[in-house]
Design an enzyme around this catalytic site. Structure first.
Site, PDB file in Angstrom:
ATOM      1  N   HIS A  83      18.274 -97.117   4.151  1.00 16.43           N
ATOM      2  CA  HIS A  83      17.545 -98.295   4.541  1.00 16.43           C
ATOM      3  C   HIS A  83      18.307 -98.984   5.825  1.00 16.43           C
ATOM      4  O   HIS A  83      17.474 -99.482   6.638  1.00 16.43           O
ATOM      5  CB  HIS A  83      17.686 -99.211   3.206  1.00 16.43           C
ATOM      6  CG  HIS A  83      16.808-100.469   3.392  1.00 16.43           C
ATOM      7  ND1 HIS A  83      17.438-101.674   3.951  1.00 16.43           N
ATOM      8  CD2 HIS A  83      15.691-100.738   2.847  1.00 16.43           C
ATOM      9  CE1 HIS A  83      16.555-102.556   3.759  1.00 16.43           C
ATOM     10  NE2 HIS A  83      15.396-101.987   3.186  1.00 16.43           N
ATOM     11  N   SER A 141      11.298-105.568   4.331  1.00 18.79           N
ATOM     12  CA  SER A 141      12.500-105.138   4.921  1.00 18.79           C
ATOM     13  C   SER A 141      12.025-104.598   6.227  1.00 18.79           C
ATOM     14  O   SER A 141      12.864-104.461   7.254  1.00 18.79           O
ATOM     15  CB  SER A 141      12.981-103.862   3.937  1.00 18.79           C
ATOM     16  OG  SER A 141      13.921-104.506   2.985  1.00 18.79           O
ATOM     17  N   ASP A 172      22.987-104.790   5.572  1.00 18.30           N
ATOM     18  CA  ASP A 172      22.371-103.955   4.786  1.00 18.30           C
ATOM     19  C   ASP A 172      23.112-102.840   4.285  1.00 18.30           C
ATOM     20  O   ASP A 172      24.431-103.022   3.891  1.00 18.30           O
ATOM     21  CB  ASP A 172      21.401-103.183   5.694  1.00 18.30           C
ATOM     22  CG  ASP A 172      19.932-102.909   5.273  1.00 18.30           C
ATOM     23  OD1 ASP A 172      19.963-102.199   4.434  1.00 18.30           O
ATOM     24  OD2 ASP A 172      18.988-103.702   5.475  1.00 18.30           O
ATOM     25  N   ASP A 186      19.774 -92.043  18.343  1.00 20.00           N
ATOM     26  CA  ASP A 186      19.143 -93.334  19.035  1.00 20.00           C
ATOM     27  C   ASP A 186      19.730 -94.574  18.817  1.00 20.00           C
ATOM     28  O   ASP A 186      19.192 -95.606  19.235  1.00 20.00           O
ATOM     29  CB  ASP A 186      17.717 -93.308  18.156  1.00 20.00           C
ATOM     30  CG  ASP A 186      16.917 -92.145  18.285  1.00 20.00           C
ATOM     31  OD1 ASP A 186      17.246 -91.084  19.072  1.00 20.00           O
ATOM     32  OD2 ASP A 186      15.703 -92.063  17.708  1.00 20.00           O
TER      33      ASP A 186
END
Length: 419
Positions: A180, A359, A143, A152
């Site tokens: 993204h 996505s 990506d 996280d």
């Protein structure tokens, strides 16, 4: 760093002589031509490839299969008319989200819910407060990179590599400036945060291989992506790992570099999962690599009025209606569907954001595949894929244009869920 304009793909195969590799005045004149950086994939005999590399240099080598190089428009014209190499312009890929966020300032410092609606839906549990599973499974997210320091995500990061900056890759570098890739990674395996305030992904015990293959504008090119696919497959073999490649990216055009790389990875035992694309709702709008037979193509679902009724989003690309009902995956078939609209997940600057697209559906399925594989590491990639299909059949989707009973070109086999 790689620079220059690289443009879309067109296959041009011609019988050519090697006059383009002439010495003397012609070669000197060629050296004076200002590069326009048309990136091409060149294939031919071993001798022809060797000569071509000496002439043009190379960006990426794919062994005996060929190599990519930047050439000027004059050199490109000469290649397509006067030589005996196959010439293919390198294809462009983009993220498969519907709309870019208008401002980073809109992102939240804490998530609105630790288990977003997509997590609750794929677990089929509206009261779930945390997730589990995926231990020992490697998930290569190809990506825009990943914010590996995110509260996280940091505990899950095992590899961080950038395939956009060199002819191989840059290790320990996968900076995401787009958001993204960080969002996708969070949906796959966010672990709730070391502070206990974060969001959960589908498989929070899986290990992340964060591979940056797209630039900061959310676009990238097939040679970089293909190199990362092959690298993930080789890493899987060398480490003896069970590996999933998750690609929330796509192109409307088929690309030989990506096609061969996906086949290579699948043959090495890797499960490849990819977005169907956001060009719906007409038939045969599915993008690549999702449209390839050896990739699991994922459609996007939306939660209708937040009441637990799911339908295929209008933007979600559709497959081939002529293969409806056969429960056989062929090229241009949607395979399964998962939550994709209004998905909240991890973002830049240790924040959270809500975006939509196939996505966002793809990492839900990648995480679920990791949970399945983790529970039985003796399974092959094909067996894990078969379990995804079986689970999807149990939750048929009839809502959304083109979604019908059984295997259909909008939702595929159905909504794949944990239970």
């Amino acid at each position: 760093m790689k620079t220059g304009k690289r443009i879309g793909m067109a296959m041009l195969c011609f019988g050519m002589s090697f006059s383009i590799f002439a010495n003397g005045a012609d070669a000197k004149q060629s050296e004076k031509v200002q590069k326009e950086d048309i990136r091409v994939y060149l294939k031919g005999s071993e001798n022809e490839i060797t000569q071509a590399k000496k002439k043009f240099g190379h960006e990426r080598s794919f062994g005996k299969e060929g190599f990519t190089a930047n050439v000027s428009s004059e050199e490109y014209d000469a290649l397509t008319k006067n030589g005996n190499l196959e010439v293919e312009k390198v294809n462009k890929y983009t993220t498969a989200q519907t709309v870019q966020p208008t401002s980073q300032a809109t992102t939240a410092a804490v998530p609105s819910a630790r288990t977003p609606w997509g997590i609750k839906a794929i677990y089929n549990d509206s009261s779930i407060t945390k997730t589990s599973g995926g231990d020992g499974i490697k998930i290569a997210v190809l990506d825009t990179g990943t914010t590996v320091s995110h509260t996280d995500l940091s505990a899950n990061v095992e590899q961080c590599k950038d395939f956009t900056t060199s002819s191989t890759y840059t290790n320990n570098s996968c900076t995401d400036r787009d958001g993204h890739g960080t969002h996708v990674s969070g949906t796959v395996l966010a672990n709730g945060g070391s502070d206990g305030l974060g969001v959960y992904g589908v498989a929070p015990e899986a290990e992340l291989w964060a591979y940056k293959v797209l630039g900061d504008d959310g676009s990238g090119y097939s040679d970089d992506i293909a190199a990362a696919i092959r690298h993930a497959a080789d890493q899987s073999v060398s480490t003896g790992s069970k590996t999933i490649i998750s690609m929330s990216l796509g192109s409307s055009r088929k690309d030989s570099l990506i096609s061969s790389a996906v086949d290579y990875a699948y043959g090495k035992g890797v499960l490849v999962i990819a977005a169907a694309g956001n060009s719906g709702y007409s038939a045969n709008t599915i993008g690549y690599p999702g449209a390839l037979p050896n990739a699991v193509a994922v459609a996007a679902l939306e939660n209708v009025q937040a009441n637990g009724t799911y339908r295929v989003a209008n933007y979600s690309s559709r497959g081939n209606p002529n293969t409806d009902g056969d429960y056989v995956i062929q090229e241009k078939d949607v395979e399964v569907s998962a939550p994709g609209s209004a998905i909240e997940s991890t973002w830049l600057n240790d924040g959270y954001n809500t975006i939509s697209g196939t996505s966002m559906a793809t990492p839900h399925v990648s995480g679920l595949a990791a949970k399945i594989w983790s529970s039985n590491k003796n399974l092959t990639n094909a067996q894990v894929r078969a379990q995804l299909q079986t689970k999807a059949k149990a939750y048929d989707i009839k809502g959304g244009y083109g979604a019908a009973t059984g295997d259909d070109y909008a939702s595929g086999f159905g909504f794949v869920r944990v239970k």
